[in-house]
Motif scaffolding. Structure first.
Motif, short mmCIF file in Angstrom:
data_model
loop_
_atom_site.label_atom_id
_atom_site.label_comp_id
_atom_site.label_asym_id
_atom_site.label_seq_id
_atom_site.Cartn_x
_atom_site.Cartn_y
_atom_site.Cartn_z
N ALA A 60 1.45 -1.35 -0.19
CA ALA A 60 0.05 -0.16 -0.15
C ALA A 60 0.44 0.89 -0.52
CB ALA A 60 -0.85 -0.16 1.40
N VAL A 61 2.20 1.15 0.92
CA VAL A 61 3.04 2.18 0.76
C VAL A 61 3.39 2.95 0.39
CG1 VAL A 61 4.96 3.63 2.33
CG2 VAL A 61 2.54 2.18 3.02
N LEU A 62 3.75 1.99 -1.08
CA LEU A 62 4.68 1.84 -2.04
C LEU A 62 4.79 2.20 -3.42
CD1 LEU A 62 7.26 -1.40 -1.91
CD2 LEU A 62 8.28 0.86 -1.23
N PRO A 63 3.22 2.19 -3.70
CA PRO A 63 2.53 2.89 -4.84
C PRO A 63 1.98 4.19 -4.35
CG PRO A 63 1.69 0.31 -4.32
CD PRO A 63 2.64 0.82 -3.62
N ALA A 64 1.76 4.57 -2.96
CA ALA A 64 1.51 5.89 -2.75
C ALA A 64 3.00 6.77 -2.54
CB ALA A 64 0.74 5.62 -1.41
N MET A 65 4.13 6.05 -2.47
CA MET A 65 5.20 6.74 -1.86
C MET A 65 5.37 7.26 -3.79
SD MET A 65 7.77 4.70 0.80
CE MET A 65 9.15 6.12 -0.11
N ALA A 66 5.31 5.95 -4.45
CA ALA A 66 5.80 6.34 -5.92
C ALA A 66 4.87 8.15 -6.91
CB ALA A 66 5.16 4.92 -6.60
N VAL A 67 3.40 7.73 -6.18
CA VAL A 67 2.59 8.14 -6.57
C VAL A 67 2.77 9.86 -5.86
CG1 VAL A 67 0.19 9.18 -6.70
CG2 VAL A 67 0.34 6.91 -6.97
N ALA A 68 3.06 9.88 -4.54
CA ALA A 68 3.81 11.06 -4.60
C ALA A 68 4.87 11.84 -4.76
CB ALA A 68 3.79 10.67 -3.08
N ILE A 69 5.97 11.12 -5.15
CA ILE A 69 6.71 11.06 -6.08
C ILE A 69 6.45 11.91 -7.33
CG2 ILE A 69 9.56 11.00 -6.94
CD1 ILE A 69 9.79 8.92 -4.78
N CYS A 70 6.33 11.33 -7.85
CA CYS A 70 5.26 11.57 -9.17
C CYS A 70 4.34 12.70 -9.02
CB CYS A 70 4.31 10.63 -10.34
SG CYS A 70 5.56 9.34 -10.52
N ALA A 71 4.21 12.87 -8.37
CA ALA A 71 2.89 14.36 -8.21
C ALA A 71 3.82 15.47 -7.59
CB ALA A 71 1.92 13.98 -7.05
N PHE A 72 5.30 15.24 -6.56
CA PHE A 72 5.90 16.46 -6.24
C PHE A 72 6.43 16.84 -7.71
CE2 PHE A 72 10.16 17.79 -4.50
CZ PHE A 72 9.49 18.78 -3.91
N GLY A 73 6.87 15.76 -8.64
CA GLY A 73 7.67 16.36 -9.26
C GLY A 73 6.54 17.46 -10.25
N ILE A 74 5.68 16.65 -10.65
CA ILE A 74 4.00 17.84 -12.07
C ILE A 74 4.34 18.96 -10.61
CG2 ILE A 74 2.11 17.39 -12.44
CD1 ILE A 74 2.00 15.10 -12.22
N ILE A 75 4.23 19.37 -9.29
CA ILE A 75 4.23 20.01 -8.96
C ILE A 75 5.13 20.85 -9.02
CG2 ILE A 75 3.67 21.19 -6.94
CD1 ILE A 75 1.38 18.03 -5.71
N TRP A 76 5.83 20.83 -8.83
CA TRP A 76 7.24 21.49 -8.41
C TRP A 76 7.32 21.85 -10.64
CZ3 TRP A 76 11.63 22.53 -5.91
CH2 TRP A 76 12.57 22.39 -6.10
N VAL A 77 7.30 21.25 -11.06
CA VAL A 77 7.05 21.71 -12.44
C VAL A 77 5.76 22.76 -12.86
CG1 VAL A 77 6.87 21.30 -15.48
CG2 VAL A 77 8.50 19.09 -13.61
N GLY A 78 4.38 22.62 -12.19
CA GLY A 78 3.83 23.47 -12.36
C GLY A 78 3.71 24.56 -11.52
N ILE A 79 4.49 24.55 -10.09
CA ILE A 79 4.75 25.97 -9.31
C ILE A 79 6.03 26.84 -9.94
CG2 ILE A 79 6.16 26.49 -7.10
CD1 ILE A 79 4.85 24.35 -5.95
N ARG A 80 7.26 25.82 -10.70
CA ARG A 80 7.89 27.16 -11.16
C ARG A 80 7.30 27.48 -12.67
NH1 ARG A 80 13.03 25.87 -10.88
NH2 ARG A 80 13.25 26.68 -13.00
N ALA A 81 6.59 26.74 -13.60
CA ALA A 81 6.03 27.24 -14.26
C ALA A 81 4.79 28.84 -13.64
CB ALA A 81 5.03 26.44 -15.48
N ALA A 82 3.96 28.79 -13.08
CA ALA A 82 3.06 29.18 -12.28
C ALA A 82 4.64 30.33 -11.65
CB ALA A 82 2.37 29.10 -10.90
N PHE A 83 5.05 30.37 -11.79
CA PHE A 83 5.55 31.85 -11.16
C PHE A 83 6.60 31.74 -11.90
CE2 PHE A 83 4.97 29.59 -6.18
CZ PHE A 83 3.91 31.01 -5.80
N SER A 84 6.76 32.01 -12.54
CA SER A 84 7.31 32.44 -14.60
C SER A 84 6.99 33.95 -14.45
CB SER A 84 7.02 31.75 -15.07
OG SER A 84 5.99 31.51 -15.76
N PRO A 85 5.92 34.41 -13.91
CA PRO A 85 5.47 35.90 -14.84
C PRO A 85 6.59 36.40 -12.78
CG PRO A 85 3.82 34.42 -14.47
CD PRO A 85 4.79 33.42 -13.76
N LEU A 86 7.48 35.73 -12.24
CA LEU A 86 7.82 36.79 -11.13
C LEU A 86 9.16 37.20 -11.68
CD1 LEU A 86 7.84 34.82 -7.55
CD2 LEU A 86 6.54 36.27 -8.23
N ARG A 87 10.06 36.62 -12.48
CA ARG A 87 10.81 37.16 -13.70
C ARG A 87 10.22 38.42 -14.05
NH1 ARG A 87 12.15 30.97 -14.51
NH2 ARG A 87 10.17 31.56 -16.06
#
Length: 784
Positions: free
Chosen positions: A152-179
């Motif tokens: 149960a935990v390993l798939p959840a961790m895999a999904v969390a890691i993937c989600a973290f990566g997507i969120i990371w990219v999304g946040i960087r894109a969302a904050f690009s107007p700060l430049r």
């Protein structure tokens, strides 16, 4: 930090659910075992009997991890068979319902199932509830819990890691107007404080609005400073010019009276300039305090009273006498404000009351609708309605009192508005003028700092517990012992010498000592908890080895390098391992010219016939020899022909020997012509193969496991290493040479039915089961 804490509690929840699911699954298996035993209990001739099914323990032994315990108790509480102390805390009970409880056995936590069966004796009439208790240790449950948790935990961790990566990219894109905001600000001049106007996402727009608000406040502050500077430059020009002019005229005067008048004018202009300077400096200071927004909680009434006392002292030094009553509540009126700024505002209002009121002044402090209301009432001429809008403007003076600066009420208004309040004028009933100051009262609240510290401390405690309980925990290293290492096995010292030589060559730091002992002898000493100076045991009776392990008398080896699965027939609990599987064969005299029997059915028919050759048959006493008893019990499980064979040996008046080694020697000496279920190690190891034929049964061949384990009493740190070597391919080759003189003789190239190591072997060690088996066996083999 939040994700770690949430993840920690999520893992706890998952593990709890996994533990519940594993417990329910294993409880069903434990229930089936208890019920299968309970269905065999009965009253016979006034005594309780039970015939434990082989499947009762086999289903519990599928994991090859758990130890099992059982007890059958008569209605009067007397133990019929099994562990006398198992489940004593339950006490007597009646009813067919299954009960599950957590208990302990031999200092290990176990799960216990208890069930009752009502039975009566048809002969004596005795009756009552017979209790059956079956327990198992929790290793398999814990293993399944761990597997379910990981699944149960390993798939959840895999999904969390993937989600973290997507969120990371999304946040960087969302904050690009700060430049773009950065470029906008970096290209501005220091004086450009205009708002940022960008087409920004909603999240960044909130930041931009906050930044615009900050620049607006900064611009306001700068405007205020410029205003003070401009006011000072403008307002000081007139009194200073007047001072200079009066001073120059005074220098030209010769008349003392004229000089005196000039000095009086100089003094008046100096007082005006001094008052103006004081007000402007106060205005600049209060402006900074107001814009900084720093506040603290204090009693409004106490502040107003201190300002009043200070003002009365200043007034008395000028020669004035004022009776100023102050009506305030008995309890403190708490507000959040800047005390210095509010003091200056109240002081300015009081100064105006003293200067323009010309009569008694009173002060009233009340609380109304969430606001603290301070009224300062004088008895002066008041202010006409058409002039009340301009009295709060800067540098608006009363022409009748030229000494004022025109800043007092303006400063007071700025302070009160900055505090979120209001300042107004009103007409008292008795005449004069009333100045009303309203500021919000403070609400009692908690200190957020201490709460944050408590939360941080709790998070650090959780993380410390995770680190200390996880794989980063430091465990003390166990020192390797050097010196004597003792081994016991049923072989003669000469026959076991190749094993000792191989171990000595592999472990030169150890001095190996060998003791010859039969399985029953070793088991008796270990079961009695007597001191046993043995570090490694090799045993041919697998049921006795399993019994020793089930009693917790074997140490876990933890041999991770071996290719042995914990769930296979070659290992049990990581404590008991099979070195080799010894096939059981049939021996026939070489003088027999007729077709030899190749199956059990052929052998039974041959023994039952009138052939004189097979009337010299031999058999091992299964009540004495532990290995022969293990083979006999396993043989009886696989085919009912075993009991036919036992009767056939009885009809042929077979000779009974105490051990299979004695049987092989008698066969070689020509005393008997036929033998059954003889371990191949006794046949080849004795060196008598030239005297008889070795027949491999064609129906099935039992493979007897030669086991090894380390007693729990051993204190040698090298025990796991020595056992691991014997269980390795090279070590098994050495053991094979000891058993069969060669690594793998041609006659052994067969597919055995290997006797699996597990708790099912305990069934035929049950006292009632063993007694019934031996009674039936002796009755058959001794009846002509």
């Amino acid at each position: 930090m939040v994700l770690l804490v949430v993840g920690f509690f999520l893992v706890l929840a998952i593990r709890h659910n996994a533990s519940t699911a594993a417990s329910e699954a294993f409880d069903r298996v434990l229930e089936a075992s208890a019920l299968s035993i309970a269905d065999t209990v009965a009253y016979v001739d006034g005594e309780v009997t039970v015939d434990i099914p082989y499947s009762a323990f086999a289903i519990l032994g599928t994991s090859r991890l758990t130890r099992i315990f059982y007890r059958v108790a008569a209605p009067n509480g007397e133990v019929v068979t099994g562990e006398p102390v198992l489940g004593l805390e339950l006490g007597p009970f009646s009813g067919p319902e299954i009960r599950f409880v957590d208990s302990t056995m031999q200092d290990e936590p176990i799960r216990l199932a208890a069930v009752g069966r009502y039975r009566s004796d048809a002969t004596t009439g005795a009756s009552g509830w017979i209790t059956v208790l079956v327990g198992e240790t929790r290793e398999a449950r814990d293993l399944l819990t761990g597997q379910l948790t990981a699944n149960a935990v390993l798939p959840a961790m895999a999904v969390a890691i993937c989600a973290f990566g997507i969120i990371w990219v999304g946040i960087r894109a969302a904050f690009s107007p700060l430049r773009s905001i950065e470029r906008n600000l970096s290209q501005r001049t220091p004086s450009d404080l205009d708002p940022i106007s960008e087409n920004l996402p909603r999240e960044i727009a909130a930041f931009a609005r906050a930044l615009n608000g900050f620049m607006e406040r900064l611009a306001s502050t700068l405007d205020g400073l410029r205003r003070v500077t401009a006011d000072a430059a403008h307002q000081f020009r007139t009194p200073l010019t007047a001072l200079r002019a009066q001073a120059e005229l005074a220098l030209e005067e010769t008349d003392l009276e004229s000089i005196r008048r000039r000095l009086q004018k100089i003094h008046a202009n100096a007082v005006t300039a001094s008052t103006l300077a004081t007000r402007l400096l106060a205005d600049a200071t209060l402006l900074h305090a107001i814009k900084s927004g720093e506040t603290r909680r204090f009693d409004f009434g106490a502040l107003a009273e201190s300002v009043l006392e200070r003002t009365k002292v200043d007034a008395q030094t000028d020669g004035s006498q004022y009776a100023i009553p102050f009506d305030r509540p008995a309890t403190p009126v708490w507000i959040d404000a800047d005390a210095t700024s509010l003091s200056e505002a109240i002081s300015n209002v009081l100064d105006n009351a003293f200067l323009y009121g010309g009569g008694p002044t009173s002060i009233v402090l009340t609380v109304s609708n969430g606001s603290a209301v301070l009224k300062i009432i004088d008895r002066g001429p008041g202010i006409p309605q058409d002039q009340r809008d301009i009295v709060f403007e800067r540098f608006e003076r009363n022409s009748l009192f030229p000494g004022g600066s025109g800043l007092g009420l303006a400063i007071a208004k700025d302070v009160v508005i900055a505090l979120g309040g209001t300042i107004t004028l009103e007409d008292p009933p008795d005449g004069g003028l009333g100045v009303v100051i309203r500021v919000p009262v403070s609400t009692e609240g908690k200190r957020p700092g201490s709460r944050r510290r408590r939360h941080s401390a709790s998070v650090l405690t959780i993380l410390a517990a995770l680190v200390l309980s996880g794989p980063w925990a430091v465990q003390p290293a166990r020192a390797q012992a050097r010196g004597a290492f003792s081994i016991t096995a049923p072989f003669s010292p000469e026959r076991f010498r190749p094993v000792i030589d191989a171990l000595s060559a592999r472990f030169g730091e150890l001095d190996f000592v060998y003791y010859q002992a039969r399985s029953a002898q070793v088991a008796a000493r270990l079961s009695a908890r007597a001191p046993v100076d043995v570090d490694l045991v090799l045993m041919a009776a697998p049921d006795i080895a399993v019994s020793i392990t089930n009693q917790g008398l074997a140490a876990p080896l933890g041999i991770a390098s071996l290719d042995i699965q914990s769930g296979s027939e070659s290992a049990w609990r990581g404590e008991l391992f099979a070195l080799a599987f010894d096939p059981a064969v049939i021996l026939v005299s070489k003088g027999y010219t007729a077709p030899v029997p190749t199956t059990r059915l052929d052998l039974a028919q041959a023994l039952e016939s009138a052939r004189g050759l097979f009337k010299r048959a031999g058999i091992v006493n299964v009540g004495v020899d532990a290995v022969s008893y293990a083979l006999a019990s396993q043989d009886s499980l696989r085919s009912p022909l075993y009991w036919r064979l036992a009767a056939a040996f009885g009809s042929s008046q077979a000779r009974i020997y105490n051990t299979s080694a004695e049987l092989v020697e008698a066969m070689a000496a020509g005393e008997i012509d036929i033998a059954y279920n003889v371990p191949m190690s006794d046949v080849i190891g004795g060196g008598f193969t030239a005297s008889f034929q070795v027949i491999i049964p064609q129906d099935y061949v039992l493979g007897l496991p030669w086991t090894c384990f380390v007693p729990a009493t051993s204190d040698s740190s090298m025990a796991s290493a020595v056992a691991g070597y014997l269980l390795s391919p090279k070590g098994k080759e050495v053991v094979s040479n000891v058993l069969w003189r060669v690594h793998r003789p041609q006659v052994l190239e067969i597919e055995e039915q290997k006797i699996a190591l597990g708790p099912e072997l305990l069934v035929y060690l049950d006292s009632i089961k063993r007694s019934n088996f031996l009674d039936a066996w002796f009755e058959l083999v001794t009846s002509p």
